[in-house]
Design an enzyme around this catalytic site. Structure first.
Site, mmCIF file in Angstrom:
data_model
loop_
_atom_site.group_PDB
_atom_site.id
_atom_site.type_symbol
_atom_site.label_atom_id
_atom_site.label_comp_id
_atom_site.label_asym_id
_atom_site.label_seq_id
_atom_site.Cartn_x
_atom_site.Cartn_y
_atom_site.Cartn_z
ATOM 1 N N CYS A 271 0.830 -1.209 0.000
ATOM 2 C CA CYS A 271 0.000 0.000 0.000
ATOM 3 C C CYS A 271 0.869 1.266 0.000
ATOM 4 O O CYS A 271 1.527 1.543 -0.974
ATOM 5 C CB CYS A 271 -0.973 -0.060 1.178
ATOM 6 S SG CYS A 271 -2.349 1.073 0.996
ATOM 7 N N GLU B 149 -1.141 -8.729 5.012
ATOM 8 C CA GLU B 149 -0.886 -8.806 6.463
ATOM 9 C C GLU B 149 -2.155 -8.562 7.283
ATOM 10 O O GLU B 149 -2.175 -8.805 8.474
ATOM 11 C CB GLU B 149 0.225 -7.812 6.844
ATOM 12 C CG GLU B 149 -0.198 -6.363 7.066
ATOM 13 C CD GLU B 149 -0.549 -5.594 5.792
ATOM 14 O OE1 GLU B 149 -0.617 -6.216 4.716
ATOM 15 O OE2 GLU B 149 -0.766 -4.375 5.881
ATOM 16 N N HIS C 102 -3.544 -5.691 1.118
ATOM 17 C CA HIS C 102 -2.893 -5.907 2.414
ATOM 18 C C HIS C 102 -2.941 -7.366 2.851
ATOM 19 O O HIS C 102 -3.812 -7.752 3.629
ATOM 20 C CB HIS C 102 -3.617 -5.092 3.491
ATOM 21 C CG HIS C 102 -3.389 -3.633 3.416
ATOM 22 N ND1 HIS C 102 -2.314 -3.017 4.008
ATOM 23 C CD2 HIS C 102 -4.104 -2.653 2.832
ATOM 24 C CE1 HIS C 102 -2.382 -1.707 3.790
ATOM 25 N NE2 HIS C 102 -3.459 -1.460 3.068
#
Lengths: 233, 87
Positions: A88, A207, A205
């Protein structure tokens, strides 16, 4: 595995703890934070530039972060062929630093978009995606206002010719449609690597999708693939 | 001292979503004469240089290295000399 992940923290990073949590607590890998004033990347096997709003995204996303003290070290690290992952805002910083080609425009429809999106694996031979399968789709959160990836025609051809496009936005069935490309990115690009293959930037994302309780653990598969890449690199 | 007035705009070939939304609003307002809208940013720098050409060099470097991203943006620099009254 005896590898160490370094997560860079800029003023305004806000996915640094997500990345730390994913690697350290969910995947049980040595992980440490690196402050934006650090210059020493000794002992780091994978460098993560996390998401957020570094330096308030003043001027352009990633434009100021690029000049922070740690970034020269990051550039050297990348030029040595060592692995760098930008997620990002981290992707935006890598673009501004010239480690990846192209730039980010405001989302086509101007809105900040925060939702889960499907991304399709385009290349499963890269350092980062070797344990994934080409054509497979993953359910990964996106959260950005400037994720409309732009590159000119020559640049796009170069990305395609060198298999640098790793992820594209698709629908659940793996079809690349106009609707699935919600931010208007050129060629529905969600993630690219550099020519050498050691620097990856992606808007979604992974994560933030590492535990079922949070809605999806598809991100874990992507991060695990990256660790597999480290094991053989 | 020189004041550099810098305009940074999206390249002509790139769709400007902010400009497009504003264009639509102007049309809705009844200003059908408006044919296009492009939105950019304006940045002013005070530059301590002895000559205009030196000041231009500084402003140009600032634009190339930070203020504009030439992958997607163009910039224009306008220079004006002024006396620094605050010393």
């Amino acid at each position: 595995m005896n590898k160490t992940i370094g997560v860079v923290v800029f003023p305004g990073s806000n996915c640094d703890h997500d990345a730390y949590h994913a690697f350290k607590h969910v995947m049980n890998v040595n992980t440490r934070f690196l402050w934006h004033k650090d210059r020493d990347l000794e002992g780091i096997d994978l460098l993560v530039i996390p998401g957020g709003f570094s330096y308030g995204d003043y001027l352009r996303s990633g434009a100021i972060a690029r000049f922070s003290p740690i970034m020269q070290a990051v550039v050297n690290y990348a030029e040595e062929g060592r692995p760098v992952l930008g997620i990002c805002n981290g992707f935006q910083i890598l673009l501004e630093a010239g480690l990846l080609p192209g730039a980010m425009l405001h989302n086509e429809k101007l809105r900040f978009i925060c939702k889960n999106a499907w991304i399709r694996v385009e290349n499963d031979q890269s350092l980062f995606t070797r344990s994934l399968k080409q054509g497979e789709v993953y359910d990964i959160p996106v959260s950005h206002g400037e994720g409309n990836y732009f590159i000119d025609e020559d640049g796009l051809k170069e990305l395609q010719d060198h298999d640098q496009i790793l992820f594209r936005y698709s629908n659940r069935n793996g079809e690349i449609t106009e609707e699935a490309n919600f931010n208007g990115s050129v060629d529905a690009i969600a993630g690219i690597c550099n020519r050498r293959g050691n620097v990856l930037g992606m808007m979604p994302h992974p994560e933030r999708a590492v535990e079922k309780i949070l809605g999806s653990d598809d991100g874990l598969k992507i991060l695990e693939s990256m660790l597999d890449g480290l094991a053989v690199s | 001292m020189y004041k550099a007035k810098i305009n940074v705009t999206l390249r002509k070939s790139i769709l400007d979503p902010k400009g497009k939304a504003t264009y639509q609003a102007l049309r809705n307002l009844g200003l059908g004469e408006v044919q296009d809208v492009r939105i950019g940013k304006r940045i002013e720098l005070d530059i301590n240089s002895k000559s205009q050409s030196e000041a231009r060099k500084v402003a140009d470097e600032a634009c190339r290295k930070l203020l504009a991203n030439e992958v997607m943006e163009d910039y224009e620099i306008e220079l004006e000399r002024f006396e620094n009254v605050t010393g």
